[in-house]
Each structure stands twice: as C-alpha cells, then as structure tokens.
Scaffold this motif. Structure first.
Motif, PDB file in Angstrom:
ATOM      1  N   ALA A   1     -10.361   6.792 -27.306  1.00 22.00           N
ATOM      2  CA  ALA A   1     -10.316   6.622 -26.101  1.00 22.00           C
ATOM      3  C   ALA A   1      -9.905   7.706 -25.261  1.00 22.00           C
ATOM      4  O   ALA A   1      -8.977   8.819 -25.672  1.00 22.00           O
ATOM      5  CB  ALA A   1      -9.095   5.463 -25.809  1.00 22.00           C
ATOM      6  N   GLU A   2     -10.298   7.901 -23.912  1.00 19.47           N
ATOM      7  CA  GLU A   2      -9.850   9.009 -23.108  1.00 19.47           C
ATOM      8  C   GLU A   2      -9.694   8.711 -21.837  1.00 19.47           C
ATOM      9  O   GLU A   2     -10.419   7.636 -21.242  1.00 19.47           O
ATOM     10  CB  GLU A   2     -10.999  10.075 -22.809  1.00 19.47           C
ATOM     11  CG  GLU A   2     -10.687  11.220 -22.285  1.00 19.47           C
ATOM     12  CD  GLU A   2     -11.439  12.418 -22.341  1.00 19.47           C
ATOM     13  OE1 GLU A   2     -11.920  12.822 -23.406  1.00 19.47           O
ATOM     14  OE2 GLU A   2     -11.880  12.963 -21.184  1.00 19.47           O
ATOM     15  N   ILE A   3      -8.393   9.144 -21.244  1.00 20.75           N
ATOM     16  CA  ILE A   3      -8.022   8.817 -19.936  1.00 20.75           C
ATOM     17  C   ILE A   3      -7.931   9.960 -18.968  1.00 20.75           C
ATOM     18  O   ILE A   3      -7.519  11.043 -19.530  1.00 20.75           O
ATOM     19  CB  ILE A   3      -6.501   8.131 -19.927  1.00 20.75           C
ATOM     20  CG1 ILE A   3      -6.523   6.935 -20.723  1.00 20.75           C
ATOM     21  CG2 ILE A   3      -6.140   7.860 -18.396  1.00 20.75           C
ATOM     22  CD1 ILE A   3      -5.351   6.071 -20.704  1.00 20.75           C
ATOM     23  N   GLN A   4      -8.692  10.017 -17.926  1.00 24.25           N
ATOM     24  CA  GLN A   4      -8.814  11.199 -17.155  1.00 24.25           C
ATOM     25  C   GLN A   4      -8.143  10.950 -15.618  1.00 24.25           C
ATOM     26  O   GLN A   4      -8.265   9.631 -15.274  1.00 24.25           O
ATOM     27  CB  GLN A   4     -10.115  11.727 -16.712  1.00 24.25           C
ATOM     28  CG  GLN A   4     -10.226  12.956 -15.878  1.00 24.25           C
ATOM     29  CD  GLN A   4     -11.798  13.412 -15.749  1.00 24.25           C
ATOM     30  OE1 GLN A   4     -12.468  12.589 -14.980  1.00 24.25           O
ATOM     31  NE2 GLN A   4     -12.049  14.470 -16.122  1.00 24.25           N
ATOM     32  N   CYS A   5      -7.162  11.726 -15.273  1.00 23.26           N
ATOM     33  CA  CYS A   5      -6.450  11.524 -14.112  1.00 23.26           C
ATOM     34  C   CYS A   5      -6.628  12.638 -13.068  1.00 23.26           C
ATOM     35  O   CYS A   5      -6.899  13.823 -13.372  1.00 23.26           O
ATOM     36  CB  CYS A   5      -5.045  11.755 -14.307  1.00 23.26           C
ATOM     37  SG  CYS A   5      -4.250  10.724 -15.706  1.00 23.26           S
ATOM     38  N   ASP A   6      -7.292  12.397 -11.952  1.00 19.73           N
ATOM     39  CA  ASP A   6      -7.902  13.255 -10.941  1.00 19.73           C
ATOM     40  C   ASP A   6      -7.263  12.868  -9.801  1.00 19.73           C
ATOM     41  O   ASP A   6      -7.453  12.070  -9.026  1.00 19.73           O
ATOM     42  CB  ASP A   6      -9.262  13.029 -10.686  1.00 19.73           C
ATOM     43  CG  ASP A   6      -9.807  14.256  -9.909  1.00 19.73           C
ATOM     44  OD1 ASP A   6      -9.354  14.475  -8.924  1.00 19.73           O
ATOM     45  OD2 ASP A   6     -11.043  14.446  -9.927  1.00 19.73           O
ATOM     46  N   GLN A   7      -5.967  13.702  -9.459  1.00 24.49           N
ATOM     47  CA  GLN A   7      -5.135  13.544  -8.412  1.00 24.49           C
ATOM     48  C   GLN A   7      -5.932  13.673  -7.013  1.00 24.49           C
ATOM     49  O   GLN A   7      -5.753  12.980  -6.091  1.00 24.49           O
ATOM     50  CB  GLN A   7      -3.948  14.082  -8.435  1.00 24.49           C
ATOM     51  CG  GLN A   7      -2.917  13.976  -7.136  1.00 24.49           C
ATOM     52  CD  GLN A   7      -1.581  14.995  -7.524  1.00 24.49           C
ATOM     53  OE1 GLN A   7      -1.655  15.660  -8.284  1.00 24.49           O
ATOM     54  NE2 GLN A   7      -0.731  15.106  -6.417  1.00 24.49           N
ATOM     55  N   LYS A   8      -6.713  14.795  -7.014  1.00 25.00           N
ATOM     56  CA  LYS A   8      -7.343  15.310  -5.885  1.00 25.00           C
ATOM     57  C   LYS A   8      -8.348  14.094  -5.258  1.00 25.00           C
ATOM     58  O   LYS A   8      -8.466  14.069  -4.086  1.00 25.00           O
ATOM     59  CB  LYS A   8      -8.492  16.629  -6.073  1.00 25.00           C
ATOM     60  CG  LYS A   8      -8.807  17.190  -5.175  1.00 25.00           C
ATOM     61  CD  LYS A   8      -9.466  18.602  -5.672  1.00 25.00           C
ATOM     62  CE  LYS A   8     -10.054  19.156  -4.384  1.00 25.00           C
ATOM     63  NZ  LYS A   8     -10.690  20.540  -4.912  1.00 25.00           N
ATOM     64  N   MET A   9      -9.030  13.487  -6.200  1.00 23.39           N
ATOM     65  CA  MET A   9      -9.945  12.429  -5.789  1.00 23.39           C
ATOM     66  C   MET A   9      -9.081  11.144  -5.556  1.00 23.39           C
ATOM     67  O   MET A   9      -9.961  10.205  -5.165  1.00 23.39           O
ATOM     68  CB  MET A   9     -11.184  12.281  -6.750  1.00 23.39           C
ATOM     69  CG  MET A   9     -12.106  13.628  -6.688  1.00 23.39           C
ATOM     70  SD  MET A   9     -13.491  13.084  -7.705  1.00 23.39           S
ATOM     71  CE  MET A   9     -14.452  12.063  -6.642  1.00 23.39           C
TER      72      MET A   9
END
Length: 128
Positions: free
Chosen positions: A93-101
């Motif tokens: 499992a992978e979780i990506q966090c993109d605060q900019k978007m």
C-alpha cells in the motif's frame, strides 16, 4: 528406406517438434501469468504533509502494514509518500500526500483480487 521417406519423416518430426514447442510455450505462458490487482483513489486533503505522513503511517500500521519506505524527495514541493508491505499477505500500500494540490492518494496492489480489494476498502474507510 528411401531418401524421400526419410525427408517426409524429418518434415513430420520437425513440424511436430515445432508444434509441441509452440503449444507448450502457450500453455506455460498462460499458467505462469501473474496479474497484480491495483486499486487507486484520491481524496481532498487540507492538512500539512507532516500531519498526513504521521497519520498515514499510523493507518498502515493499524492494518498490519510495515510502513518501511518514506519518500521525501519532493518534500520541498510539499509532496511526500509512504509505502508499506503487509505482514501476512502479498500486498503493498502507498499513501501520497500532496499539500500543494490539496490531495492525498491511496494505492493498494496485490496478487489476490479479493484480498487486495478487502484491504483497499479498509484503508479507504480510514482517515489520515
């Protein structure tokens, strides 16, 4: 035995050998085929990358994933991701966090469709 008979036998055996090799290759390819199943979704996210990463790690641990890989190469752009491998199943499992978007992305991949989807649903319901 005449030379014509030998040539006919050689052609037969050559054709038979080719057909056998092709048939075996097709059967072997079909039976050795592994299909990873992948479920991916994204969600709106209003928190910081630090909060997201901390909470995502906890969610993965709560569902028996070992969050062993944190990718911070894009941290200056406020993008981080965490990858976890399941302790008992063939799952990642992978979780990506993109605060900019303002989004977070979840992906779950595995070899068994039912198990992969089961864990995808569990992680989908979790909050980070």
């Amino acid at each position: 035995m005449t030379s014509t008979t030998r040539i006919k036998q050689m052609k037969f055996f050559s054709s038979f050998a080719i057909a056998t090799v092709i048939g075996t290759g097709l059967l072997a390819t079909k039976s050795a085929e592994a299909k990873p199943f992948i479920y991916i979704d994204n969600y709106a996210y209003g928190g910081t990358t630090g909060q997201c990463l901390k909470n995502a790690k906890q969610v993965l641990e709560n569902h028996n994933f070992n969050p062993s890989n944190v990718n911070t190469t894009l941290q200056r752009e406020r993008v981080v991701s965490i990858t976890g491998y399941h302790q008992k199943e063939y799952l990642v499992a992978e979780i990506q966090c993109d605060q900019k978007m303002g989004v977070t992305v979840l992906g779950v991949s595995g070899l068994d469709n039912d198990i992969t989807y089961e864990y995808y649903k569990k992680l989908h319901k979790a909050e980070w």
